[in-house]
Design an enzyme around this catalytic site. Structure first.
Site, mmCIF file in Angstrom:
data_model
loop_
_atom_site.group_PDB
_atom_site.id
_atom_site.type_symbol
_atom_site.label_atom_id
_atom_site.label_comp_id
_atom_site.label_asym_id
_atom_site.label_seq_id
_atom_site.Cartn_x
_atom_site.Cartn_y
_atom_site.Cartn_z
ATOM 1 N N HIS A 191 -8.044 6.820 10.339
ATOM 2 C CA HIS A 191 -8.106 6.082 11.493
ATOM 3 C C HIS A 191 -9.345 6.547 12.140
ATOM 4 O O HIS A 191 -9.722 7.875 12.323
ATOM 5 C CB HIS A 191 -6.979 6.200 12.387
ATOM 6 N N ASP A 223 -0.040 0.755 9.800
ATOM 7 C CA ASP A 223 0.099 0.153 8.681
ATOM 8 C C ASP A 223 0.836 0.578 7.516
ATOM 9 O O ASP A 223 1.276 -0.004 6.862
ATOM 10 C CB ASP A 223 -1.164 -0.520 8.433
#
Ligand code: CMC
Length: 429
Positions: free
Chosen positions: A307, A364
């Site tokens: 991320h 996710d």
């Protein structure tokens, strides 16, 4: 005392004010840089060090793994709030009273009816269309069917556009799903709660009454809350920059949907499940895929990992992982992709490649496993992400307009040809 940052370029010194946010985040305000230096700009591909705005909506600390909406922790909201309450909080800044929430819900439901023309547009799409393409197109088409929402100069006009978006979106999501699944279209039912209605729109089978399932509704509510905002990510920044030209809310949301579609952003939830299914079908050797992810000659990335901001852990991923375990258990679903996902996570957390680069599972990584257990088709996962992100995009758009931010217009460093004389190639040859 106010802080100052100094910069020296070719022996000339310049000073810039340093600003701090409420959580002591620090930024050098370079608003006057180009004027003062007669043309010098900064360059920062991917905006890794660039703040595009000041925002009071969402706070994110990537080092500590903290995510808060309007000051409330994501853990508390996921546990105690509803999606509609969270939407109100994001958009208007405070948790609603019971009365405010009721009014908000009634106003949204009054915008449920879907124009016939929208359904006609849907008929033109091939059945094989990706549902994100359908969702983006129908969202943009809202401009034509609700022209009054293109006016957003007064509070009432803004409120009308916002409730219309929230009222129409569940049906648009289900239109995208039911078209690609060859199912009869349904309309939103105002007698049901907001999330109950979404569940019916998604799961109702042909010719059968739909029985609400509390496990599914709770998990759906939680997933929508977890996805509801994430400060200046790719899609939110897109929404803000489109809106900064005073394009309509629906036009701005359409841009957000398209930015979300990419596999490095919201499209990762579809990519994760496809990756996990591949690994299962390839014999379940997670180590082989770990090696591929680390191999710089191989374009394969471990989807659902890493991320831009979280460099410790993604707090949303922790909640989603726990929810995945609970939902699969409660629904009695055994899914080999969950075992592979857990094996990959365990290996990555012990592997220097991932540890050194601070790569952890993101939101996710496990969300698709829950959607799959609910029976949602893989290519709908990103549409569900968009449904959750809608209030965040709306809040970002509204804040940008309220703060009267200038039109977004970055500069560049030109690296092309210098001036050349035009000589016709037809004369030359
Ligand atoms: N698998 C293997 N290596 C990776 C991965 C990954 N998933 N993510 C980053 N790296 C490596 C990358 O190759 C680079 O290595 P090196 O320093 O040797 O060149 C290093 O880690 C830094 O990566 P980056 O691409 O510079 O980092 P970024 O901040 O630009 O990208 C990211 C962040 C999310 C796009 C990236 O981690 C990625 O592609 N992850 C997979 C896609 C994904 O799961 N996206 C969903 C993000 S969360 C949902 C959302 O809000 O959108």
């Amino acid at each position: 005392m106010s802080k100052i940052a100094s910069l020296e370029i070719n022996g000339e010194k310049y000073e810039f004010p340093v600003i701090e946010g409420t959580e002591n985040e620090t930024a050098i305000n370079i608003k006057t840089l180009r004027g003062a230096t007669k043309g010098v700009i900064t360059i920062d591909p991917g905006f890794k060090n660039t703040g595009s705005c000041q925002s009071a909506i969402t706070y994110l600390d990537g080092e500590q793994g903290i995510l808060r909406y309007r000051g409330y922790s994501i853990e508390d909201l996921a546990e105690k709030a509803s999606f509609l309450e969270t939407s109100y909080l994001l958009i208007f800044g405070e948790l609603p009273s019971k009365k405010e929430l009721e009014t908000f819900e009634t106003d949204i439901k009054s915008k449920y009816p879907t124009p016939d023309g929208l359904v006609k547009i849907l008929e033109g799409f091939p059945k094989e269309s990706h549902p994100m393409g359908i969702l983006g197109s129908l969202t943009c088409a809202l401009n034509a069917f609700f022209p009054e929402c293109n006016q957003t100069n007064t509070e009432n006009e803004v409120y009308n556009a916002i409730t219309t978006a929230l009222g129409q979106f569940p049906t648009l999501v289900s239109l995208a799903l039911r078209k690609t699944q060859n199912l009869t279209q349904l309309t939103s039912d105002p007698k049901l709660g907001y999330v109950e209605n979404i569940a019916q729109l998604l799961f109702k089978k042909e010719g059968e009454a739909y029985e609400q399932n509390q496990i599914i509704n709770d998990a759906l509510d939680k997933l929508l809350i977890l996805h509801a905002d994430h400060e200046q990510n790719c899609s939110a920044s897109t929404v803000r920059i489109i809106g900064s030209s005073h394009a309509s809310l629906f036009a701005s949301l359409t841009g957000g949907i398209n930015a979300l579609w990419g596999p490095l952003h919201g499209g990762a939830n579809q990519a994760v499940i496809e990756m996990l299914e591949n690994i299962v079908n390839d014999g379940g050797d997670s180590k082989k895929y770990m090696e591929k992810a680390k191999d710089k000659q191989d374009s394969f990335r471990l989807m659902g990992f890493g991320h831009r901001v979280y460099k410790n852990f993604d707090p949303r991923a922790r909640i989603v992982k726990k929810t995945a375990d609970e939902v699969l258990n409660d629904l009695g679903v055994k899914d080999p992709t969950l075992d592979i996902a857990k094996a990959l996570e365990k290996e990555a957390l012990e592997d220097p490649y991932f540890v050194d680069r601070k790569l952890y599972p993101n939101v996710d990584f496990y969300s698709g496993i829950i959607y799959r257990a609910m029976g949602i088709p893989t290519d709908m996962f990103t549409v569900l992400f968009a449904l959750g992100r809608l209030p965040g995009w709306i809040a970002q758009w509204k804040e940008m307009r309220t703060n009267k931010e200038p039109i977004g217009r970055p500069r560049q460093i030109y690296t092309g040809e210098k001036h050349r004389e035009f000589v016709s190639s037809t004369v030359n040859s």
